[in-house]
Design a protein around this motif. Structure first.
Motif: not given
Length: 115
Positions: A49-68
């Protein structure tokens, strides 16, 4: 085309990519719908339910690669998806995302024929 050159009518090249993301505080793992060097589109976690404009930490894990891990601003919240714009990316983060897109992504650039 010269590498790094932006095509007319395309803000940033996007790639459909197989992977998952974890939005800090959501407790959910959601699919990555597409990824560019300026942002990411994700499936929307149930109850998010976060509002547009809010800032978030995101961890991206792409198949075959390290998380960023990145910091991103929520720029659009639809019923089924969320769009985030990355804050400043370090050289290492940008290189990791570019490598993942090149190796595992399927480009779906669109050129605006009218403009």
């Amino acid at each position: 085309m010269v590498q790094g050159q932006i095509r007319p009518g395309v803000r940033r090249s996007r790639s459909a990519i197989t992977g998952v993301a974890r939005i800090a505080g959501s407790g959910a793992e959601v699919p990555i719908l597409d990824l560019s060097l300026s942002g990411v589109r994700l499936g929307r976690p149930t109850g998010f339910g976060a509002a547009e404009g809010s800032v978030h930490g995101i961890e991206l894990s792409v198949e075959g690669g390290p998380a960023v891990a990145v910091t991103a601003e929520l720029v659009r919240a639809g019923t089924d998806e969320l769009a985030f714009r990355f804050g400043h990316l370090s050289y290492r983060e940008a290189e990791s995302l570019a490598a993942a897109r090149e190796r595992y992504g399927q480009p779906h650039d669109r050129i605006d024929e009218d403009g």
